[in-house]
Write an enzyme that holds these catalytic residues in place. Sequence first.
Site, PDB file in Angstrom:
ATOM      1  N   GLN A  86       0.888  -1.159   0.000  1.00 28.08           N
ATOM      2  CA  GLN A  86       0.000   0.000   0.000  1.00 28.08           C
ATOM      3  C   GLN A  86       0.929   1.213   0.000  1.00 28.08           C
ATOM      4  O   GLN A  86       1.469   1.603   1.033  1.00 28.08           O
ATOM      5  CB  GLN A  86      -0.897  -0.058   1.233  1.00 28.08           C
ATOM      6  CG  GLN A  86      -1.769  -1.329   1.235  1.00 28.08           C
ATOM      7  CD  GLN A  86      -2.626  -1.477   2.475  1.00 28.08           C
ATOM      8  OE1 GLN A  86      -2.150  -1.347   3.599  1.00 28.08           O
ATOM      9  NE2 GLN A  86      -3.902  -1.770   2.262  1.00 28.08           N
ATOM     10  N   HIS A  97       6.576   4.021   5.950  1.00 28.22           N
ATOM     11  CA  HIS A  97       7.816   3.276   5.726  1.00 28.22           C
ATOM     12  C   HIS A  97       7.409   2.109   4.828  1.00 28.22           C
ATOM     13  O   HIS A  97       6.545   1.301   5.218  1.00 28.22           O
ATOM     14  CB  HIS A  97       8.356   2.796   7.087  1.00 28.22           C
ATOM     15  CG  HIS A  97       9.682   2.094   7.037  1.00 28.22           C
ATOM     16  ND1 HIS A  97      10.626   2.200   8.043  1.00 28.22           N
ATOM     17  CD2 HIS A  97      10.234   1.256   6.115  1.00 28.22           C
ATOM     18  CE1 HIS A  97      11.700   1.479   7.740  1.00 28.22           C
ATOM     19  NE2 HIS A  97      11.474   0.886   6.581  1.00 28.22           N
ATOM     20  N   HIS A 101       3.232  -6.522   2.652  1.00 25.27           N
ATOM     21  CA  HIS A 101       2.442  -7.515   3.389  1.00 25.27           C
ATOM     22  C   HIS A 101       2.587  -8.854   2.662  1.00 25.27           C
ATOM     23  O   HIS A 101       2.368  -8.923   1.455  1.00 25.27           O
ATOM     24  CB  HIS A 101       0.950  -7.157   3.394  1.00 25.27           C
ATOM     25  CG  HIS A 101       0.593  -5.951   4.184  1.00 25.27           C
ATOM     26  ND1 HIS A 101       0.276  -5.996   5.521  1.00 25.27           N
ATOM     27  CD2 HIS A 101       0.499  -4.649   3.836  1.00 25.27           C
ATOM     28  CE1 HIS A 101      -0.019  -4.785   5.955  1.00 25.27           C
ATOM     29  NE2 HIS A 101       0.120  -3.937   4.954  1.00 25.27           N
TER      30      HIS A 101
END
Lengths: 157, 157
Positions: A86, A97, A101
Amino acid sequence: MESENYTFGPYKIHQKEVFYSTQLSYAMVNLRPVLPGHVLVCPRREVKRFIDLTADEISDLWLTAQKVGCQLEHHHKASSLTFTIQDGPQAGQTVPHVHIHILPRRSGDFEKNDEIYDAIDVKEKELQQKLDLDKERKDRSLEEMVEEADEYRKLFS
Amino acid sequence: MESENYTFGPYKIHQKEVFYSTQLSYAMVNLRPVLPGHVLVCPRREVKRFIDLTADEISDLWLTAQKVGCQLEHHHKASSLTFTIQDGPQAGQTVPHVHIHILPRRSGDFEKNDEIYDAIDVKEKELQQKLDLDKERKDRSLEEMVEEADEYRKLFS
């Protein structure tokens, strides 16, 4: 471990939460995983957006993600992986930062396959509230996270 | 363009749908984009899973994604990017050829930010039905896709 100092945006990460690292990247367990084996892989250098990474960092980050994903998919007896960045607030990023995922996936883990993304989003919002506002909520304990990190670390030794 | 032959899993991709390519990767417009600028970046070599990519392919693939994402974010006046790999059937992959979804994102593009993933999933299912079953449906025309690819190609020249 090349270093014992890990930061995730403005937050310090305990080295015991990190189960794999390279010169440029590290992999850590998650405060609120949405599925077993849901972990994060980050560049060591604190950069907000993917465009800010150097070629060496990109290469190292995704080689790390490949290795971590493969090990956790097998470890959790899964059959697929979700990899998502994202990249920026309008894409759902809450910690400034870059982080990938990685989620081991298996049939039926979510009723609708992509509900997993809603779940990630909710968890990120909760995480942000915890980190920013120190609201009361139920986190995993450090002990639980360290235990998981110890388990995963063995996969890479 | 290093080559005029592009395949996406079992399907041939018309070179006019490709707007950027390197020796190991290529970027193409989408038959059914869920947002303006929703494109795919793929390794030229047909591999199903991310683990099957070599280090050189991974590096090239993500450097390409970085470049493409940056240009399309600016071109579409967006402020964030979603990068996703659905790596395997249980993660929503329908075409068995590694591909990165890149979507320029802006505030309010989806009511709930992560509805975009449901949208990707629906489109992939529709695409699969079209490709596998040749069901009647409304695709974008080749002309429309070629026009978009021509527009994007200029960003990289």
